[in-house]
Write a protein that holds these residues in place. Sequence first.
Motif, PDB file in Angstrom:
ATOM      1  N   VAL A 183       0.844  -1.187   0.000  1.00 51.87           N
ATOM      2  CA  VAL A 183       0.000   0.000   0.000  1.00 51.87           C
ATOM      3  C   VAL A 183       0.885   1.246   0.000  1.00 51.87           C
ATOM      4  CG1 VAL A 183      -1.955  -1.109   1.130  1.00 51.87           C
ATOM      5  CG2 VAL A 183      -0.194  -0.026   2.516  1.00 51.87           C
ATOM      6  N   THR A 184       0.326   2.356  -0.448  1.00 50.07           N
ATOM      7  CA  THR A 184       1.086   3.598  -0.591  1.00 50.07           C
ATOM      8  C   THR A 184       0.270   4.770  -0.068  1.00 50.07           C
ATOM      9  OG1 THR A 184       2.333   2.822  -2.515  1.00 50.07           O
ATOM     10  CG2 THR A 184       2.111   5.206  -2.261  1.00 50.07           C
ATOM     11  N   LEU A 185       0.914   5.627   0.727  1.00 53.58           N
ATOM     12  CA  LEU A 185       0.275   6.871   1.116  1.00 53.58           C
ATOM     13  C   LEU A 185       0.103   7.707  -0.146  1.00 53.58           C
ATOM     14  CD1 LEU A 185       2.276   7.771   4.358  1.00 53.58           C
ATOM     15  CD2 LEU A 185       0.041   6.684   4.189  1.00 53.58           C
ATOM     16  N   ARG A 186      -1.089   8.194  -0.402  1.00 51.33           N
ATOM     17  CA  ARG A 186      -1.377   8.829  -1.692  1.00 51.33           C
ATOM     18  C   ARG A 186      -0.449  10.015  -1.959  1.00 51.33           C
ATOM     19  NH1 ARG A 186      -7.252  11.256   0.283  1.00 51.33           N
ATOM     20  NH2 ARG A 186      -6.372  12.787   1.721  1.00 51.33           N
ATOM     21  N   PRO A 187       0.253  10.013  -3.106  1.00 48.85           N
ATOM     22  CA  PRO A 187       1.128  11.125  -3.459  1.00 48.85           C
ATOM     23  C   PRO A 187       0.408  12.193  -4.277  1.00 48.85           C
ATOM     24  CG  PRO A 187       1.501   9.324  -4.964  1.00 48.85           C
ATOM     25  CD  PRO A 187       0.464   8.843  -3.988  1.00 48.85           C
ATOM     26  N   GLU A 188      -0.759  11.869  -4.823  1.00 49.99           N
ATOM     27  CA  GLU A 188      -1.530  12.821  -5.619  1.00 49.99           C
ATOM     28  C   GLU A 188      -2.991  12.382  -5.611  1.00 49.99           C
ATOM     29  OE1 GLU A 188      -2.770  12.515  -9.132  1.00 49.99           O
ATOM     30  OE2 GLU A 188      -2.668  10.358  -8.887  1.00 49.99           O
ATOM     31  N   GLY A 189      -3.893  13.264  -6.086  1.00 45.59           N
ATOM     32  CA  GLY A 189      -5.305  13.006  -5.883  1.00 45.59           C
ATOM     33  C   GLY A 189      -6.096  12.484  -7.058  1.00 45.59           C
ATOM     34  N   THR A 190      -5.588  12.654  -8.287  1.00 40.93           N
ATOM     35  CA  THR A 190      -6.396  12.312  -9.458  1.00 40.93           C
ATOM     36  C   THR A 190      -6.601  10.811  -9.617  1.00 40.93           C
ATOM     37  OG1 THR A 190      -5.679  14.313 -10.592  1.00 40.93           O
ATOM     38  CG2 THR A 190      -6.574  12.549 -11.960  1.00 40.93           C
ATOM     39  N   ALA A 191      -5.544  10.022  -9.489  1.00 44.28           N
ATOM     40  CA  ALA A 191      -5.677   8.572  -9.653  1.00 44.28           C
ATOM     41  C   ALA A 191      -6.677   7.975  -8.655  1.00 44.28           C
ATOM     42  CB  ALA A 191      -4.315   7.893  -9.539  1.00 44.28           C
ATOM     43  N   PRO A 192      -6.632   8.331  -7.355  1.00 52.14           N
ATOM     44  CA  PRO A 192      -7.650   7.810  -6.435  1.00 52.14           C
ATOM     45  C   PRO A 192      -9.078   8.196  -6.827  1.00 52.14           C
ATOM     46  CG  PRO A 192      -5.791   8.665  -5.199  1.00 52.14           C
ATOM     47  CD  PRO A 192      -5.579   9.069  -6.631  1.00 52.14           C
ATOM     48  N   ILE A 193      -9.254   9.407  -7.332  1.00 49.47           N
ATOM     49  CA  ILE A 193     -10.597   9.833  -7.722  1.00 49.47           C
ATOM     50  C   ILE A 193     -11.087   9.024  -8.920  1.00 49.47           C
ATOM     51  CG2 ILE A 193     -11.856  11.752  -8.801  1.00 49.47           C
ATOM     52  CD1 ILE A 193     -10.366  13.581  -6.816  1.00 49.47           C
ATOM     53  N   CYS A 194     -10.207   8.777  -9.879  1.00 46.70           N
ATOM     54  CA  CYS A 194     -10.596   7.959 -11.026  1.00 46.70           C
ATOM     55  C   CYS A 194     -10.870   6.520 -10.604  1.00 46.70           C
ATOM     56  CB  CYS A 194      -9.504   8.009 -12.100  1.00 46.70           C
ATOM     57  SG  CYS A 194      -9.441   9.587 -12.962  1.00 46.70           S
ATOM     58  N   ARG A 195     -10.114   6.018  -9.636  1.00 45.81           N
ATOM     59  CA  ARG A 195     -10.385   4.688  -9.098  1.00 45.81           C
ATOM     60  C   ARG A 195     -11.772   4.639  -8.484  1.00 45.81           C
ATOM     61  NH1 ARG A 195     -11.907   3.846  -4.380  1.00 45.81           N
ATOM     62  NH2 ARG A 195     -10.235   5.095  -3.471  1.00 45.81           N
ATOM     63  N   ALA A 196     -12.124   5.679  -7.716  1.00 44.72           N
ATOM     64  CA  ALA A 196     -13.459   5.742  -7.104  1.00 44.72           C
ATOM     65  C   ALA A 196     -14.538   5.877  -8.172  1.00 44.72           C
ATOM     66  CB  ALA A 196     -13.526   6.920  -6.131  1.00 44.72           C
ATOM     67  N   TYR A 197     -14.264   6.631  -9.233  1.00 42.50           N
ATOM     68  CA  TYR A 197     -15.216   6.810 -10.335  1.00 42.50           C
ATOM     69  C   TYR A 197     -15.552   5.456 -10.962  1.00 42.50           C
ATOM     70  CZ  TYR A 197     -16.913   8.479 -14.912  1.00 42.50           C
ATOM     71  OH  TYR A 197     -17.645   8.711 -16.050  1.00 42.50           O
ATOM     72  N   VAL A 198     -14.532   4.623 -11.179  1.00 44.97           N
ATOM     73  CA  VAL A 198     -14.744   3.307 -11.780  1.00 44.97           C
ATOM     74  C   VAL A 198     -15.401   2.360 -10.776  1.00 44.97           C
ATOM     75  CG1 VAL A 198     -13.601   1.280 -12.743  1.00 44.97           C
ATOM     76  CG2 VAL A 198     -12.830   3.574 -13.395  1.00 44.97           C
ATOM     77  N   GLU A 199     -14.865   2.330  -9.556  1.00 52.07           N
ATOM     78  CA  GLU A 199     -15.341   1.374  -8.551  1.00 52.07           C
ATOM     79  C   GLU A 199     -16.815   1.577  -8.203  1.00 52.07           C
ATOM     80  OE1 GLU A 199     -14.224   0.045  -3.953  1.00 52.07           O
ATOM     81  OE2 GLU A 199     -12.749   1.114  -5.183  1.00 52.07           O
TER      82      GLU A 199
END
Length: 415
Positions: free
Chosen positions: A78-94
């Motif tokens: 696991v990784t402490l988030r270094p930026e915000g866009t990838a997590p948001i796109c992950r949530a968009y898909v999930e």
Amino acid sequence: MAEKIKAPRGTFDVLPGDADARAAIVHAADSQFRRAGYGRIETPIFEDTALFSRTVGEATDIVSKEMFTFDDRGGRSVTLRPEGTAPICRAYVEHGMHKLAQPVKIWYLGQYFRYEAPQAGRFRQFNQIGAEAIGSDSPVVDAELIGLLHDLLVALEVPSLDLRLGSLGSPESRIDYREELQAYLRANESELSREVIERIETNPLRAFDSADPATKAVMQSAPTMLERLEGQDAAHFDEVRALLDQAGIGYTLDGTLVRGLDYYTRTIFEFHSDRLGAQSQLGGGGRYDGLVAELGGPETPAIGWAAGVERILLAAGGESQESAIDAFVAIADAGQSRRAAALVGELRNAGLAVEMDLAGRSMKGQLKQADRLGARAAIILDADGRAELRDMRSGEQTAIDPADAAGLIDPKEPR
């Protein structure tokens, strides 16, 4: 005496005196984004490491050098988030957000982590505010997002704003340009830094970001994608520029702008302020039309940006200060403490910001404390049950009935 323990290098404490300036950013962003139809989203502080290695790019500094990555107790990386866009796109898909009316417009605020050299305005733990519009390829969306960040920075009175605008074209159109740039770098390899040479095959565009003087000299004559735009890519960029011109938002075309993440396509931009010195960037972003599909979702165009809260505060020159209060309740002797506490409760319930003495100060000391707290009024309770209202600016005192106090004090904010 035990040895003092300090916060880890590159982190910081937000003290009470700093909170108001940060709250002002959140308030300005929330009100602005609401008016534009953006809803707030929150994602986890840590994510599956593959989310970032797959989307941000293995050859980027973020993935190769700066991520805080560890195995959890189950052996998962696991990784402490270094930026915000990838997590948001992950949530968009999930969460199947592609089924919603498009584009999905969201904003966020949170802590992010990168292992980099701490310096003024740059930390290993930092706060970012950002906005994303997922599900539209219209240049109008590009201009709207750029306008949102511009207007936010203006509202926060950040001086000397400089918007730098560029385009990376589409991945298909970038193939020929990438080969052209690689050929140029190979031809000048003897003048390049070792790090740039190592990235010629994997990430040649990063050469534009090099701080090495010899490399910077070579890149002054390098071909840029902005010079190679054609067809739909050129038409898209021209329309973004026209919309910014229409909105009165000035910008500088910058063909060397590449950003630090691999997922960008077409429009890219950064806002800078010379108040920050050499590290002048406040925030930026761009299009990432292939990122959602990269994470298993449908082909979905998108654009977004992120800005550093600490960098905005530094550029705006906000000074730490305690929040002013409406009133301070002072007592002539300790026997009035219960009476004062009851009055404080009543005034707070009426919507006023009120404090009382909690340190056994003399009357003179209490009034000094009221002044330190920025109180506009003091209510002085004497031993005989009487009360006086003191204007802390003029020093004028008036006898009052404590039951009427709430109506005699104008709150610093609407109730």
